[in-house]
Design an enzyme around this catalytic site. Structure first.
Site, short mmCIF file in Angstrom:
data_model
loop_
_atom_site.label_atom_id
_atom_site.label_comp_id
_atom_site.label_asym_id
_atom_site.label_seq_id
_atom_site.Cartn_x
_atom_site.Cartn_y
_atom_site.Cartn_z
N HIS A 186 -8.81 0.24 -3.65
CA HIS A 186 -9.46 -0.28 -2.29
C HIS A 186 -10.09 1.05 -2.02
O HIS A 186 -9.72 1.78 -1.45
CB HIS A 186 -8.48 -0.51 -1.01
CG HIS A 186 -9.32 -0.63 0.04
ND1 HIS A 186 -8.44 -1.00 1.43
CD2 HIS A 186 -10.41 -1.13 0.38
CE1 HIS A 186 -9.28 -1.09 2.31
NE2 HIS A 186 -10.79 -1.25 1.99
N SER B 64 0.86 -1.16 0.11
CA SER B 64 -0.02 -0.02 -0.11
C SER B 64 0.88 1.29 0.00
O SER B 64 1.93 1.38 0.42
CB SER B 64 -1.04 0.04 1.33
OG SER B 64 -1.42 1.31 1.39
N HIS C 11 -1.37 -1.44 -4.21
CA HIS C 11 -2.67 -1.13 -3.47
C HIS C 11 -2.76 0.45 -3.19
O HIS C 11 -2.30 0.94 -2.40
CB HIS C 11 -2.51 -2.10 -1.99
CG HIS C 11 -3.74 -2.17 -1.43
ND1 HIS C 11 -4.82 -2.89 -1.54
CD2 HIS C 11 -4.08 -1.36 -0.33
CE1 HIS C 11 -5.68 -2.73 -0.79
NE2 HIS C 11 -5.52 -1.71 0.07
N MET D 141 -10.47 -6.87 6.57
CA MET D 141 -9.74 -5.87 7.04
C MET D 141 -9.20 -6.27 8.52
O MET D 141 -9.77 -6.57 9.31
CB MET D 141 -10.53 -4.57 7.27
CG MET D 141 -10.81 -3.77 5.90
SD MET D 141 -9.34 -3.17 5.18
CE MET D 141 -8.67 -2.04 6.15
N ASP E 216 -4.98 3.04 -1.56
CA ASP E 216 -6.19 3.20 -0.56
C ASP E 216 -6.90 4.49 -0.75
O ASP E 216 -6.31 5.76 -0.56
CB ASP E 216 -5.61 3.23 0.87
CG ASP E 216 -5.13 1.84 1.29
OD1 ASP E 216 -3.93 1.54 1.66
OD2 ASP E 216 -5.95 0.86 1.17
N GLY F 235 -0.37 2.16 9.70
CA GLY F 235 0.36 2.11 11.30
C GLY F 235 -0.44 1.42 12.33
O GLY F 235 -0.12 1.76 13.42
N MET G 108 -12.56 3.03 0.09
CA MET G 108 -13.29 3.23 1.33
C MET G 108 -13.92 4.42 1.23
O MET G 108 -13.52 5.44 1.68
CB MET G 108 -11.88 3.22 2.38
CG MET G 108 -11.32 1.99 2.74
SD MET G 108 -9.77 2.26 3.66
CE MET G 108 -8.74 2.38 2.04
N MET H 218 -9.77 7.26 -0.22
CA MET H 218 -10.54 7.52 0.96
C MET H 218 -11.35 8.86 0.67
O MET H 218 -10.71 9.69 0.23
CB MET H 218 -9.79 7.48 2.36
CG MET H 218 -8.76 6.50 2.48
SD MET H 218 -7.94 6.64 4.24
CE MET H 218 -7.04 5.04 4.08
N ASP I 187 -5.49 -6.75 5.29
CA ASP I 187 -5.05 -5.70 5.02
C ASP I 187 -5.07 -4.82 6.31
O ASP I 187 -6.03 -4.45 6.97
CB ASP I 187 -6.10 -4.80 4.02
CG ASP I 187 -5.57 -3.46 3.63
OD1 ASP I 187 -6.39 -2.94 2.88
OD2 ASP I 187 -4.55 -2.85 4.31
#
Ligand code: DX5
Ligand code: ZN
Length: 218
Positions: free
Chosen positions: A67, A8, A33, A138, A35, A146, A69, A37, A172
């Site tokens: 991905h 990611s 990957h 998830m 992410d 983190g 979100m 958002m 993930d």
């Protein structure tokens, strides 16, 4: 099932993402990957399809997955397909029509993934197992890199693997050389890692560590 690494970019310097994806691709990442958002489904905002398009141009040989979100994930499908993503994963919690959305992704010629949050049971996606290519379990609450690995999520991986031996099962969040083997043994075969890669001198070193962890656990 083939074991795949899908690093990611979420924790990387967003001003250096082009160099980062080029390095990940050269280091043999199976997927990049992304992410995505929207600030609504999760509080942070990251980037949209234009970033995916521009990063794909910097690593044209790499396979990119988004991905999402985001609320109303299907509003993003065409743009991320056009950007060059070969797999698109939406959150089951973001739609009332997960089966139709998965089918629409397949109809657009890309692989369909559905993601479930730590608070969503595996049963929620059992009716989708005949229409999705991948289930993303998830192992952190979405929105941030983190975070600490949520080990109880592995019960869902075990259940899904028992129901669907040929399904791509992705994990993930909080993946590192210690947690990856746990997820592998539970039945996952696709691993997303973000912040771990930045603890090493180079992204390549981090990917090599994770690759070794796959072999040792095998
Ligand atoms: C979180 C993202 C994950 C995250 C993983 O919402 O979906 O992909 O980037 O990051 P780490 O590996 O740092 O937990
Ligand atoms: Zn992700």
């Amino acid at each position: 099932m083939k074991i795949e690494l899908a690093p990611s970019i979420l924790s990387m310097d967003f001003g250096q993402l082009g160099d980062g994806v080029r390095e990940l691709a050269s280091a043999g990442a199976d997927w990049i990957h992304l992410d995505v958002m929207d600030g609504v489904f999760v509080p942070p905002i990251t980037f949209g399809a234009q970033m995916a398009r521009d990063l794909k141009r910097r690593a044209p040989g790499a396979r990119f997955e988004a991905h999402l979100m985001t609320e109303a994930p299907d509003h993003q499908f065409d743009a991320f397909v056009a950007a060059g993503c070969e797999r698109i994963t939406f959150q089951a919690e973001a739609t009332s029509h997960a089966h139709r959305l998965a089918q629409s992704l397949r109809d657009k010629g890309v692989m369909a993934g559905v993601a479930i949050n730590p608070g969503t049971p595996a049963e929620a996606v059992e009716p989708l197992l005949d229409v999705v290519n991948l289930v993303l379990v998830m192992t952190v609450n979405p929105g941030w890199g983190g975070q600490k690995f949520i080990e109880t999520a592995l019960d869902k991986v075990r259940r899904l693997r028992s129901l669907a031996p040929q399904l791509e099962i992705q994990v993930d969040g909080g993946i590192d050389p210690t947690t990856l083997p746990l997820a592998l043994q539970a039945g996952a075969n696709v691993f997303v890692a973000g912040s771990y890669l930045l603890t090493k001198p180079t992204l390549t070193d981090g990917l090599e560590d994770l690759r070794r962890a796959c072999v040792c656990a095998g």
